[in-house]
Design a protein around this motif. Structure first.
Motif, PDB file in Angstrom:
ATOM      1  N   ILE A  79       6.459  -2.888  -2.249  1.00 24.70           N
ATOM      2  CA  ILE A  79       5.648  -3.745  -0.752  1.00 24.70           C
ATOM      3  C   ILE A  79       4.284  -4.433  -0.329  1.00 24.70           C
ATOM      4  O   ILE A  79       3.181  -4.868  -0.467  1.00 24.70           O
ATOM      5  CB  ILE A  79       6.531  -4.063   0.463  1.00 24.70           C
ATOM      6  CG1 ILE A  79       7.813  -4.579   0.091  1.00 24.70           C
ATOM      7  CG2 ILE A  79       6.033  -4.438   1.346  1.00 24.70           C
ATOM      8  CD1 ILE A  79       8.828  -3.895   0.813  1.00 24.70           C
ATOM      9  N   VAL A  80       3.449  -2.502  -0.578  1.00 19.39           N
ATOM     10  CA  VAL A  80       2.691  -2.458  -0.160  1.00 19.39           C
ATOM     11  C   VAL A  80       1.983  -3.284  -1.318  1.00 19.39           C
ATOM     12  O   VAL A  80       0.189  -3.558  -1.235  1.00 19.39           O
ATOM     13  CB  VAL A  80       2.164  -0.939  -0.015  1.00 19.39           C
ATOM     14  CG1 VAL A  80       0.249  -0.539  -0.228  1.00 19.39           C
ATOM     15  CG2 VAL A  80       2.684  -0.481   0.883  1.00 19.39           C
ATOM     16  N   LEU A  81       1.818  -2.837  -2.996  1.00 18.75           N
ATOM     17  CA  LEU A  81       0.770  -3.599  -3.673  1.00 18.75           C
ATOM     18  C   LEU A  81       1.244  -4.783  -3.878  1.00 18.75           C
ATOM     19  O   LEU A  81      -0.122  -5.155  -4.152  1.00 18.75           O
ATOM     20  CB  LEU A  81       0.944  -2.540  -5.395  1.00 18.75           C
ATOM     21  CG  LEU A  81       1.344  -0.764  -5.239  1.00 18.75           C
ATOM     22  CD1 LEU A  81       1.902  -0.492  -6.120  1.00 18.75           C
ATOM     23  CD2 LEU A  81      -0.704  -0.598  -5.384  1.00 18.75           C
ATOM     24  N   GLN A  82       2.349  -5.613  -3.837  1.00 21.46           N
ATOM     25  CA  GLN A  82       2.165  -6.577  -4.512  1.00 21.46           C
ATOM     26  C   GLN A  82       2.544  -7.737  -2.698  1.00 21.46           C
ATOM     27  O   GLN A  82       2.524  -9.226  -2.751  1.00 21.46           O
ATOM     28  CB  GLN A  82       3.034  -7.045  -4.798  1.00 21.46           C
ATOM     29  CG  GLN A  82       3.192  -6.297  -6.665  1.00 21.46           C
ATOM     30  CD  GLN A  82       4.650  -6.523  -7.361  1.00 21.46           C
ATOM     31  OE1 GLN A  82       5.898  -7.440  -6.664  1.00 21.46           O
ATOM     32  NE2 GLN A  82       4.226  -5.857  -8.752  1.00 21.46           N
ATOM     33  N   GLY A  83       2.385  -6.703  -1.688  1.00 27.69           N
ATOM     34  CA  GLY A  83       2.841  -7.517  -0.257  1.00 27.69           C
ATOM     35  C   GLY A  83       1.406  -8.955  -0.071  1.00 27.69           C
ATOM     36  O   GLY A  83       2.352  -9.731   0.700  1.00 27.69           O
ATOM     37  N   LYS A  84       0.469  -9.101  -0.782  1.00 22.95           N
ATOM     38  CA  LYS A  84      -0.853 -10.268  -0.290  1.00 22.95           C
ATOM     39  C   LYS A  84       0.092 -11.568  -1.597  1.00 22.95           C
ATOM     40  O   LYS A  84      -0.075 -12.831  -0.908  1.00 22.95           O
ATOM     41  CB  LYS A  84      -1.705  -9.617  -1.115  1.00 22.95           C
ATOM     42  CG  LYS A  84      -2.485  -8.467   0.591  1.00 22.95           C
ATOM     43  CD  LYS A  84      -3.512  -8.386   0.225  1.00 22.95           C
ATOM     44  CE  LYS A  84      -4.435  -7.075   1.306  1.00 22.95           C
ATOM     45  NZ  LYS A  84      -5.076  -6.617   1.269  1.00 22.95           N
ATOM     46  N   ASP A  85       0.449 -10.840  -2.471  1.00 23.11           N
ATOM     47  CA  ASP A  85       0.791 -12.305  -3.810  1.00 23.11           C
ATOM     48  C   ASP A  85       2.733 -12.592  -3.317  1.00 23.11           C
ATOM     49  O   ASP A  85       2.376 -13.115  -4.447  1.00 23.11           O
ATOM     50  CB  ASP A  85       0.417 -11.136  -4.992  1.00 23.11           C
ATOM     51  CG  ASP A  85      -0.912 -10.747  -5.219  1.00 23.11           C
ATOM     52  OD1 ASP A  85      -2.032 -11.997  -4.171  1.00 23.11           O
ATOM     53  OD2 ASP A  85      -1.151  -9.843  -5.676  1.00 23.11           O
TER      54      ASP A  85
END
Length: 138
Positions: free
Chosen positions: A103-109
């Motif tokens: 979630i942290v790594l891909q949260g914005k995308d």
């Protein structure tokens, strides 16, 4: 008049292999060797990650969560060796941390519904960890 009990019936003692058989000792040896190998590989991966952090001269939240994953793998190995705690809870903790890292790594995308599904998966895993922990105490 009653018939004599059948020695192969449901009340007969089942043949069991003892812990002293060669096969069981062999499996325990293989298990311990693989656990040592997993610990060494985890420590090497953690060392490589720390080297990358030092080279980049920056620490991100994803790096910290990855170090937690490594720590939880080592903790899971310790549970197998000591026999204390539930060996089923540590993989759940690892899954929770991995999902949080995702979630942290891909949260914005990611689309909001996927984030919600992953958060729901974390909640479900957390509830299962509580259930397993409490069931082990009963």
């Amino acid at each position: 008049m009653t018939e004599p009990a059948d020695p192969s019936g449901p009340d007969a003692p089942s043949p069991r292999l003892g812990d002293d058989t060669m096969a069981v000792r062999g499996f325990h040896l293989i298990e311990h060797l693989l656990l040592v190998l997993i610990a060494l590989m985890t420590m090497a991966a953690a060392g490589i990650e720390v080297g990358g952090i030092i080279a980049a001269r920056t620490i991100s939240l994803a790096d910290i969560l990855l170090m937690f994953l490594y720590t939880e793998v080592i903790g899971m190995i310790a549970v197998f060796y000591t026999g204390r705690g539930s060996p089923f809870v540590y993989p759940i903790f690892i899954a929770i941390t991995a999902l949080a890292r995702l979630i942290v790594l891909q949260g914005k995308d990611m689309s909001p519904d996927k984030i919600l599904f992953e958060a729901g998966a974390i909640l479900l895993l957390a509830i299962s960890a509580v259930v397993i922990t409490r069931a082990g105490r009963a």
